[in-house]
Design a protein around this motif. Structure first.
Motif, mmCIF file in Angstrom:
data_model
loop_
_atom_site.group_PDB
_atom_site.id
_atom_site.type_symbol
_atom_site.label_atom_id
_atom_site.label_comp_id
_atom_site.label_asym_id
_atom_site.label_seq_id
_atom_site.Cartn_x
_atom_site.Cartn_y
_atom_site.Cartn_z
ATOM 1 N N THR A 1 0.826 -1.209 0.000
ATOM 2 C CA THR A 1 0.000 0.000 0.000
ATOM 3 C C THR A 1 0.860 1.259 0.000
ATOM 4 O O THR A 1 0.363 2.354 -0.266
ATOM 5 C CB THR A 1 -0.936 0.022 1.226
ATOM 6 N N ASP A 2 2.181 1.092 0.254
ATOM 7 C CA ASP A 2 3.090 2.247 0.214
ATOM 8 C C ASP A 2 3.267 2.781 -1.200
ATOM 9 O O ASP A 2 3.785 3.891 -1.389
ATOM 10 C CB ASP A 2 4.457 1.847 0.783
ATOM 11 N N LEU A 3 2.827 2.023 -2.210
ATOM 12 C CA LEU A 3 2.987 2.454 -3.597
ATOM 13 C C LEU A 3 1.981 3.518 -4.009
ATOM 14 O O LEU A 3 2.086 4.088 -5.083
ATOM 15 C CB LEU A 3 2.871 1.254 -4.541
ATOM 16 N N GLY B 1 8.619 -1.626 -11.076
ATOM 17 C CA GLY B 1 8.781 -2.873 -11.818
ATOM 18 C C GLY B 1 8.051 -2.829 -13.148
ATOM 19 O O GLY B 1 7.770 -1.772 -13.714
ATOM 20 N N SER B 2 7.740 -3.999 -13.709
ATOM 21 C CA SER B 2 7.089 -4.083 -15.020
ATOM 22 C C SER B 2 5.661 -3.573 -14.952
ATOM 23 O O SER B 2 4.998 -3.638 -13.913
ATOM 24 C CB SER B 2 7.102 -5.533 -15.518
ATOM 25 N N ALA C 1 7.431 1.922 -18.483
ATOM 26 C CA ALA C 1 6.993 3.010 -17.621
ATOM 27 C C ALA C 1 7.736 4.294 -17.918
ATOM 28 O O ALA C 1 7.207 5.393 -17.784
ATOM 29 C CB ALA C 1 7.184 2.625 -16.150
ATOM 30 N N SER C 2 9.007 4.191 -18.388
ATOM 31 C CA SER C 2 9.807 5.383 -18.657
ATOM 32 C C SER C 2 9.221 6.217 -19.780
ATOM 33 O O SER C 2 9.368 7.431 -19.814
ATOM 34 C CB SER C 2 11.243 4.991 -19.006
#
Length: 388
Positions: free
Chosen positions: A342-344, A362-363, A373-374
């Motif tokens: 949940t920290d995300l 991550g992916s 994501a970049s």
């Protein structure tokens, strides 16, 4: 009762361990008429029938504790002469050989059980010679000092089989299949007395409901004389209402995340416990306080809890919150997050609007397609640099 005690009883409902002495039944039609009744020694049944009955009986001891399976305690009035517990005790002690008692039991069920259609009332009597256990949990078959005698009741819908074609080998042709009345798995049932601490508990019973949200209060209280707790869904709604009412304008994502994390910690601490974790009023209040709820908001908590749930009501943690998922939902978007991460997610005010920020760790997949994501980050940067 615990999962281990229920599993121990389910092992009796097998050909190898069966000790059932008697089985009785009453077939009731949609107009509440008794169509037929039967009773016989269980071990005298043909083997194929015996297996079908085992399946039905075992189903009545299946499900989730606190949802499908509820341990109900008898109030003192039920244990007095003429009370429901006293009647069930006489029924058990009769070993289902008293026709008048059986008839009275069927009448009680039919009077209070509301069902549109036909159903079968099944009742068995069993005597279990409880084996002793060593300190490391190994059964000692020759060291029993406890005999557990009980009855188990199942109420099963009886429905017409589905129409279709069947092959007739005598005619060597496919023909319309004859539709039969088929006994299906039970909708409800109960075990009396309960099996607590591997011993007889005359003061409680185990109740089964296929649908945990339809506990049939109008059936249980007249027949068993026991008050029902809130259903699993009712407990969840009650818990949510308590949080929303207590926090008021302070009910934000961060504090709900904290509450969720505290419940996860409790779940981890009690994962080996034999019984579901029950939270009383003080424990719920402590969870809120540890999650950052201010004393000002908690000042009226006791009153709100009593009005919403009831002063002495406990809520099962597994019912009030799913600790295996964390979900953020708006009218147009649903986001599911690993409950351990949940920290995300966080909230942030951007350009005067409250926004939910999700870290892309991550992916990343969109509709099953792995994306970079970049690129999303670069697109945002290009957009920002293009602004005057």
């Amino acid at each position: 009762m615990t999962k281990q005690e229920i599993s121990e009883l389910k092992k009796l409902l097998t050909p190898r361990n069966c000790s059932i002495t008697r089985i009785c039944g009453c077939y009731v039609d949609g107009e509440k008429n008794k169509k037929t009744m039967f009773k016989q020694a269980f071990l005298a049944l043909p083997e194929e029938e015996m297996f079908k009955y085992f399946e039905i009986l075992r189903k009545t001891l299946s499900g989730t504790m606190g949802k499908n399976l509820l341990t109900l305690e008898f109030p003192l009035a039920s244990e007095e002469t003429g009370g429901s517990q006293e009647f069930l005790l006489r029924l058990r002690d009769s070993k289902l050989k008293d026709d008048a008692l059986l008839e009275e039991f069927y009448d009680k069920v039919i009077e209070n059980y509301e069902y549109v259609g036909n159903y079968l009332i099944l009742l068995i009597h069993d005597v279990y010679d409880v084996p002793g256990k060593t300190s490391d949990g190994i059964d000692m078959e020759d060291a029993s000092d406890e005999v557990y005698e009980y009855i188990l009741c199942c109420i099963c819908p009886v429905e017409l089989s589905k129409p279709g074609l069947s092959y007739n080998p005598e005619e060597n042709a496919f023909q319309n299949r004859v539709r039969d009345w088929v006994v299906t798995l039970p909708e409800t049932g109960f075990l009396f007395p309960a099996f607590q601490d591997r011993s007889t508990d005359l003061h409680s019973t185990l109740y089964y409901s296929k649908n945990p949200e339809e506990l049939r209060e109008s059936f249980v209280e007249p027949l068993l004389g026991c008050p029902l707790p809130l259903s699993a869904g009712g407990q969840k709604e009650t818990f949510q209402a308590i949080i929303e009412d207590t926090l008021g304008e302070d009910c934000g994502i961060e504090v709900v995340k904290n509450i969720h994390d505290k419940l996860n910690e409790l779940a981890e601490e009690h994962k080996e416990a034999p019984e579901p974790l029950a939270l009383n009023k003080n424990e719920v209040k402590t969870i809120l306080a540890d999650s950052g709820v201010t004393n000002e908001r908690l000042s009226d908590f006791d009153k709100r809890y009593d009005e919403t749930a009831g002063e002495k009501t406990s809520l099962l943690m597994n019912n009030v919150m799913n600790t295996r998922s964390f979900e953020v939902k708006t009218p147009d978007i649903v986001i599911k997050v690993n409950p351990e991460r949940t920290d995300l997610i966080e909230t942030r005010r951007i350009d005067g609007r409250e926004c939910l920020i999700i870290e892309l760790d991550g992916s990343v997949e969109v509709n099953g397609i792995t994306v970079r994501a970049s690129l999303a980050e670069n697109t945002q940067n290009d957009s920002d640099s293009a602004q005057p």
